[in-house]
Design an enzyme around this catalytic site. Sequence first.
Site, PDB file in Angstrom:
ATOM      1  N   ALA A  73       0.863  -1.178   0.000  1.00 24.31           N
ATOM      2  CA  ALA A  73       0.000   0.000   0.000  1.00 24.31           C
ATOM      3  C   ALA A  73       0.899   1.227   0.000  1.00 24.31           C
ATOM      4  O   ALA A  73       2.038   1.172   0.476  1.00 24.31           O
ATOM      5  CB  ALA A  73      -0.933   0.008   1.202  1.00 24.31           C
ATOM      6  N   SER A  74       0.375   2.338  -0.514  1.00 22.60           N
ATOM      7  CA  SER A  74       1.228   3.506  -0.718  1.00 22.60           C
ATOM      8  C   SER A  74       1.466   4.320   0.543  1.00 22.60           C
ATOM      9  O   SER A  74       2.523   4.920   0.707  1.00 22.60           O
ATOM     10  CB  SER A  74       0.619   4.415  -1.794  1.00 22.60           C
ATOM     11  OG  SER A  74       0.523   3.724  -3.019  1.00 22.60           O
ATOM     12  N   THR A  75       0.499   4.366   1.442  1.00 19.83           N
ATOM     13  CA  THR A  75       0.616   5.229   2.610  1.00 19.83           C
ATOM     14  C   THR A  75       0.420   4.442   3.890  1.00 19.83           C
ATOM     15  O   THR A  75      -0.114   3.335   3.902  1.00 19.83           O
ATOM     16  CB  THR A  75      -0.418   6.364   2.573  1.00 19.83           C
ATOM     17  OG1 THR A  75      -1.735   5.802   2.767  1.00 19.83           O
ATOM     18  CG2 THR A  75      -0.387   7.094   1.238  1.00 19.83           C
TER      19      THR A  75
END
Length: 215
Positions: free
Chosen positions: A10-12
């Site tokens: 996931a990016s964040t």
Amino acid sequence: MTLVRAYLRASTKEQDASRARADLAKFAQERGLRVAGYYAENESGASLKRPELFRLLTDSEPGDILLVEQVDRLSRLNAADWQRLKAEITGRQVRVVALDLPTSWMLATAERDDVQSRILEAINGMMLDMLAAIARKDYDDRRRRQAQGIEQAKARGEYKGRPEDKERNAAIIKLLEAGQSWRSIAAATGCSMATLSRLAKRLRGDQEAEHVVVA
């Protein structure tokens, strides 16, 4: 026995990198494959700085499967970095299988003869390249729209920047007060050195203000 190593990204920090774990486990189970490990991390797909992905590749043996939910979980890289990652995967003889790429599913099934394998790997490689390029274009488009939106908001005098994570920053300040090193704080919280510098200045300012009041 073919082993599956599932990669979840996931990016964040606010997103759940393990969200797709059940779908990946189901895919492997339906094909009689054993999942040797799950490798989850919160890192940008546009960067090669992904410790868990490279730990997965280091753990892999020739013939293992790198299983992802979508190709963009593996890569939002630019063309040069995608070629570097592909070379690493190919060099370790790892097969990439993605739930959103049906042509890759056959790589997770029974053994084929050499000609069939080479044809299938060639087709799958082309599809991977195409989806990786689409994922990168989507990434670039979103960043461009975001930058345009910020510029428009600035022109209207409405741009206020990213909201401060007050809870996280308060915890970081407590760690600074306790004398923890910047490197250990960054490793524990994921914050940048620029953020640490800003919060350290704030802490010094608060301490100086308290000194003036007491004096």
